[in-house]
Write an enzyme that holds these catalytic residues in place. Sequence first.
Site, short mmCIF file in Angstrom:
data_model
loop_
_atom_site.label_atom_id
_atom_site.label_comp_id
_atom_site.label_asym_id
_atom_site.label_seq_id
_atom_site.Cartn_x
_atom_site.Cartn_y
_atom_site.Cartn_z
N CYS A 1 0.64 -1.28 -0.11
CA CYS A 1 -0.05 -0.05 0.02
C CYS A 1 0.91 1.19 -0.19
CB CYS A 1 -0.88 0.08 1.30
SG CYS A 1 -1.72 -1.60 1.39
N LEU B 1 -3.61 -1.56 -1.51
CA LEU B 1 -3.55 -2.68 -2.33
C LEU B 1 -4.23 -3.97 -1.51
CD1 LEU B 1 -2.43 -4.36 -4.89
CD2 LEU B 1 -0.45 -4.89 -3.57
N ASN C 1 1.05 0.22 5.85
CA ASN C 1 1.57 -0.48 4.54
C ASN C 1 2.41 -1.67 5.31
OD1 ASN C 1 4.15 0.33 2.27
ND2 ASN C 1 2.53 -1.19 2.13
N GLY C 2 2.15 -3.06 4.83
CA GLY C 2 2.74 -3.92 5.12
C GLY C 2 1.79 -5.36 5.46
N GLU C 3 2.57 -6.15 6.37
CA GLU C 3 1.76 -7.49 6.68
C GLU C 3 2.09 -7.84 8.24
OE1 GLU C 3 -0.53 -8.61 4.65
OE2 GLU C 3 0.00 -7.45 2.96
N ILE D 1 12.68 -13.57 -15.57
CA ILE D 1 12.59 -12.74 -16.79
C ILE D 1 14.16 -12.65 -17.20
CG2 ILE D 1 13.07 -10.78 -15.23
CD1 ILE D 1 11.47 -9.24 -17.39
N THR E 1 23.92 -0.21 -9.11
CA THR E 1 23.52 -1.74 -8.98
C THR E 1 21.94 -1.91 -8.78
OG1 THR E 1 24.04 -3.73 -8.12
CG2 THR E 1 24.13 -1.98 -6.85
N ARG F 1 20.20 -1.17 -12.21
CA ARG F 1 20.48 -2.23 -13.13
C ARG F 1 19.67 -3.38 -12.82
NH1 ARG F 1 27.20 -3.06 -12.86
NH2 ARG F 1 27.77 -1.11 -14.10
N SER G 1 10.05 -13.56 -2.69
CA SER G 1 11.30 -13.30 -3.46
C SER G 1 12.43 -13.62 -2.43
CB SER G 1 11.43 -11.95 -3.81
OG SER G 1 12.34 -11.68 -4.78
#
Length: 580
Positions: free
Chosen positions: A2, A51, A75-77, A268, A317, A320, A342
């Site tokens: 969020c 969200l 914002n968060g969990e 990806i 970095t 990138r 992730s």
Amino acid sequence: MCGILAVLGCVDNSQATRSRIIKLSRRLRHRGPDWSGLHCYEDCYLAHERLAIIDPISGDQPLYSEDKTVVVTVNGEIYNHKALRESESLKSHKYHTGSDCEVLAHLYEEHGEEFINMLDGMFAFVLLDTKDKSYIAVRDAIGVIPLYIGWGLDGSVWFASEMKALSDDCEQFMAFPPGHIYSSKQGGLRRWYNPPWFSELVPSTPYDPLVLRDTFEKAVIKRLMTDVPFGVLLSGGLDSSLVASVAIRHLEKSDARQWGSKLHTFCIGLKGSPDLKAGKEVADYLGTRHHELHFTVQEGIDAIEEVIYHVETYDVTTIRASTPMFLMSRKIKSLGVKMVLSGEGSDEIFGGYLYFHKAPNKKELHEETCRKIKALYQYDCLRANKSTSAWGVEARVPFLDKAFLDVAMGIDPEWKMIRPDLGRIEKWVLRNAFDDEKNPYLPKHILYRQKEQFSDGVGYSWIDGLKDHANKHVSDAMLTNANFVFPENTPLTKEAYYYRAIFEKFFPKSAARATVPGGPSVACSTAKAVEWDAAWKGNLDPSGRAALGVHVAAYEGDKAEAPRPEKVQKLAEKTAEAIV
């Protein structure tokens, strides 16, 4: 994921101020496209862009205590919200929603400002107590969730998920430090998160692979808490592959909601990249519904300006690596997915970057891992959060679980030292913990695959293409005069100059510049670790290929060897055979 914006103590609390805050909150709507909320109390404003992940129907924010005197925008969990609701102090409380974050208002009622350590999750929130107009702002332990703090000329204090929501209206601002609380009652910032490893003293706990494995599995499982479609980012490297493997084992024996009958995974890269090949192999092994996404160097270059606007950095970095993640997140959102797991954090905890091969002793290795974890909020956490939230996707990172950090950072760092003579490559303690002969988590050569930084793994020509593009747009004269144009944190390469010029266009204030770290780095090291090898001082680049004598596709200066994924594969197989 969020977006939050809070302004406390505005002198002007007119309709014009309300309209201005609504307009600024819209700058965060990419983070929370599902609903907007605003609570106004005298000269205090708490805005929210939602969200919806948990309780999508009734969990709109801001959230309130039973009598609505305590207001919170989050914002968060909060992964342990159910246990907290059922605790002795809160079980008599009544709740308006099923949101995991509503528990914050009730914890404050019972415990005042001293409840933060009870939370297990990733979060940034502002809580207003209307009874006395006091407030607190809090950021999670490591800084997985972004938060900024700013000060207006009128004496107001501002908090926002992203810099763009407050940079125009604040005279001064900065990144809110992780593991801290700001209290209007006590005045200023204080640290609430004080784990043993924070002192950087060398720990001595013996390595127990089963304890490490069990703690990580619990970290992954708690992050499967969701009421919406989800997946896992799967590059085929060790960290993301372990996340996917643990998640699928749990889902196969639980009634957790899935998007269809299989776990969805995403990768990806440029066509033919190391990550695409490894990601598909792991997905086939685990039996996931795998989505292989491609991009070209030109498509990545075309997105750079947008990436810098969203990620709010000029660090080389980070940009990138953020660009392919930004492009992938757009595709993920188009498939209806709102949450992904992730693998960020593992390299910092276990000394996984290739420059750790040169760590002179366990003390220096441990101190460097501590420095890297403390700085994550400026690098990988910032990238993972803002690249995904740019498209309304939430990224969760089990390696940065508090309990897992306590275990992993408590291990005697002698076990983390890279010892080829003993068959120990980078992150050996993690690899060994999941090396189960009877019930394998991963194929051996994946379990022992050499570290690839995300910006390298998507295709070696990605970084080379970025350098070529910058060389065409930044002249020698521009770089020569860089210290006059950019006296603070002066860019040392044409690529860095190119990113900095774009950043300054969006964020021209000196306070914005100061939110981005600087200093020399090789293969993502801190400036201190550059001292480990004299040869690195002439080859300063954050790419893993800058680790001369370590990376199988190492380069010197701007001359890169041709990508050789088959060499990477053979090295991993050889390593696995040696360990067996």
